[in-house]
Write an enzyme that holds these catalytic residues in place. Sequence first.
Site, PDB file in Angstrom:
ATOM      1  N   ARG A  34       0.837  -1.204   0.000  1.00 33.53           N
ATOM      2  CA  ARG A  34       0.000   0.000   0.000  1.00 33.53           C
ATOM      3  C   ARG A  34       0.872   1.254   0.000  1.00 33.53           C
ATOM      4  NH1 ARG A  34      -5.200  -0.764  -0.332  1.00 33.53           N
ATOM      5  NH2 ARG A  34      -5.896  -2.872   0.131  1.00 33.53           N
ATOM      6  N   ASP A  35       0.446   2.244  -0.786  1.00 32.31           N
ATOM      7  CA  ASP A  35       1.137   3.529  -0.831  1.00 32.31           C
ATOM      8  C   ASP A  35       0.995   4.216   0.526  1.00 32.31           C
ATOM      9  OD1 ASP A  35       2.011   5.582  -3.390  1.00 32.31           O
ATOM     10  OD2 ASP A  35       1.585   6.493  -1.444  1.00 32.31           O
ATOM     11  N   ILE A  36       2.058   4.839   0.982  1.00 31.97           N
ATOM     12  CA  ILE A  36       2.052   5.480   2.302  1.00 31.97           C
ATOM     13  C   ILE A  36       1.165   6.729   2.331  1.00 31.97           C
ATOM     14  CG2 ILE A  36       4.038   7.054   2.016  1.00 31.97           C
ATOM     15  CD1 ILE A  36       5.028   5.992   4.763  1.00 31.97           C
ATOM     16  N   ASN A  97       5.002   6.502 -13.490  1.00 33.77           N
ATOM     17  CA  ASN A  97       5.682   7.758 -13.772  1.00 33.77           C
ATOM     18  C   ASN A  97       7.156   7.453 -14.032  1.00 33.77           C
ATOM     19  OD1 ASN A  97       3.333   9.330 -13.161  1.00 33.77           O
ATOM     20  ND2 ASN A  97       3.731   8.976 -10.996  1.00 33.77           N
ATOM     21  N   GLU A 105       9.011  10.212  -8.372  1.00 31.24           N
ATOM     22  CA  GLU A 105       9.599  10.568  -7.072  1.00 31.24           C
ATOM     23  C   GLU A 105      10.603   9.506  -6.611  1.00 31.24           C
ATOM     24  OE1 GLU A 105       7.773  10.567  -2.605  1.00 31.24           O
ATOM     25  OE2 GLU A 105       6.456  11.290  -4.189  1.00 31.24           O
ATOM     26  N   VAL A 106      10.239   8.254  -6.769  1.00 30.26           N
ATOM     27  CA  VAL A 106      11.093   7.164  -6.285  1.00 30.26           C
ATOM     28  C   VAL A 106      11.702   6.435  -7.494  1.00 30.26           C
ATOM     29  CG1 VAL A 106      11.188   5.033  -4.947  1.00 30.26           C
ATOM     30  CG2 VAL A 106       9.632   6.870  -4.249  1.00 30.26           C
ATOM     31  N   HIS A 110       7.818   1.328 -10.472  1.00 29.16           N
ATOM     32  CA  HIS A 110       6.616   0.909  -9.737  1.00 29.16           C
ATOM     33  C   HIS A 110       5.380   1.254 -10.560  1.00 29.16           C
ATOM     34  CE1 HIS A 110       7.855   4.936  -8.444  1.00 29.16           C
ATOM     35  NE2 HIS A 110       6.572   5.243  -8.317  1.00 29.16           N
TER      36      HIS A 110
HETATM   37  P1  5GP Z   1       6.113   8.319  -7.992  1.00 28.61           P
HETATM   38  O1  5GP Z   1       5.879   9.786  -7.885  1.00 28.61           O
HETATM   39  O2  5GP Z   1       7.590   7.985  -7.935  1.00 28.61           O
HETATM   40  O3  5GP Z   1       5.422   7.703  -9.164  1.00 28.61           O
HETATM   41  O4  5GP Z   1       5.410   7.667  -6.729  1.00 28.61           O
HETATM   42  C1  5GP Z   1       6.061   7.341  -5.551  1.00 28.61           C
HETATM   43  C2  5GP Z   1       5.024   6.896  -4.555  1.00 28.61           C
HETATM   44  O5  5GP Z   1       5.671   6.292  -3.463  1.00 28.61           O
HETATM   45  C3  5GP Z   1       4.162   8.047  -3.975  1.00 28.61           C
HETATM   46  O6  5GP Z   1       2.783   7.784  -4.251  1.00 28.61           O
HETATM   47  C4  5GP Z   1       4.475   8.011  -2.487  1.00 28.61           C
HETATM   48  O7  5GP Z   1       3.351   8.289  -1.673  1.00 28.61           O
HETATM   49  C5  5GP Z   1       4.986   6.596  -2.276  1.00 28.61           C
HETATM   50  N1  5GP Z   1       5.947   6.447  -1.191  1.00 28.61           N
HETATM   51  C6  5GP Z   1       7.009   7.247  -0.925  1.00 28.61           C
HETATM   52  N2  5GP Z   1       7.683   6.795   0.137  1.00 28.61           N
HETATM   53  C7  5GP Z   1       7.025   5.676   0.563  1.00 28.61           C
HETATM   54  C8  5GP Z   1       7.245   4.764   1.635  1.00 28.61           C
HETATM   55  O8  5GP Z   1       8.175   4.871   2.431  1.00 28.61           O
HETATM   56  N3  5GP Z   1       6.362   3.733   1.740  1.00 28.61           N
HETATM   57  C9  5GP Z   1       5.295   3.580   0.885  1.00 28.61           C
HETATM   58  N4  5GP Z   1       4.508   2.548   1.090  1.00 28.61           N
HETATM   59  N5  5GP Z   1       5.069   4.425  -0.132  1.00 28.61           N
HETATM   60  C10 5GP Z   1       5.924   5.458  -0.292  1.00 28.61           C
END
Ligand code: 5GP
Length: 126
Positions: A34-36, A97, A105-106, A110
């Site tokens: 699950r997303d945080i 993304n 972001e990460v 994903h």
């Molecule tokens: P992006 O912007 O890279 O596509 O999405 C990254 C996602 O990772 C975001 O929706 C953010 O809420 C989620 N996220 C960031 N840090 C963590 C974490 O430590 N744990 C979880 N479960 N989700 C995270």
Amino acid sequence: MAYSYDDQNIFAKILRGEIPNNTVLETEHTLAFRDIAPKAPEHVLVIPKGAYVSFDHFCNAASDAEILDFHRTAGRICTALGVEPGEGGDGYRAITNAGENGVQEVPHFHLHILAGRPLGPMVVMR
Ligand code: 5GP
């Protein structure tokens, strides 16, 4: 061109067990959790266990077994959430993304699976 993978990214830490996560499903090559900071009532992230930066990196470099396992797991998540439109569910959005313009972001590939409410237009033109 070689992809550069930052093994200090937050999902790499989750995969190493250094940071907890709310796991929905785990398989040999894939983890779904699950997303945080959920953007919808259901917001699950599906990630490969391998070190892939982005969707294109995964598609170009992952093994057939990893790619198959990833997609089957994503399908199982849709089933588990009960959102499959062909099965009476209300639907969902699957998003990935990539890079700066994709606002990633990460830097570990994903797939976001979002569901549980109408999700609006895919992208707002501006
Ligand atoms: P992006 O912007 O890279 O596509 O999405 C990254 C996602 O990772 C975001 O929706 C953010 O809420 C989620 N996220 C960031 N840090 C963590 C974490 O430590 N744990 C979880 N479960 N989700 C995270």
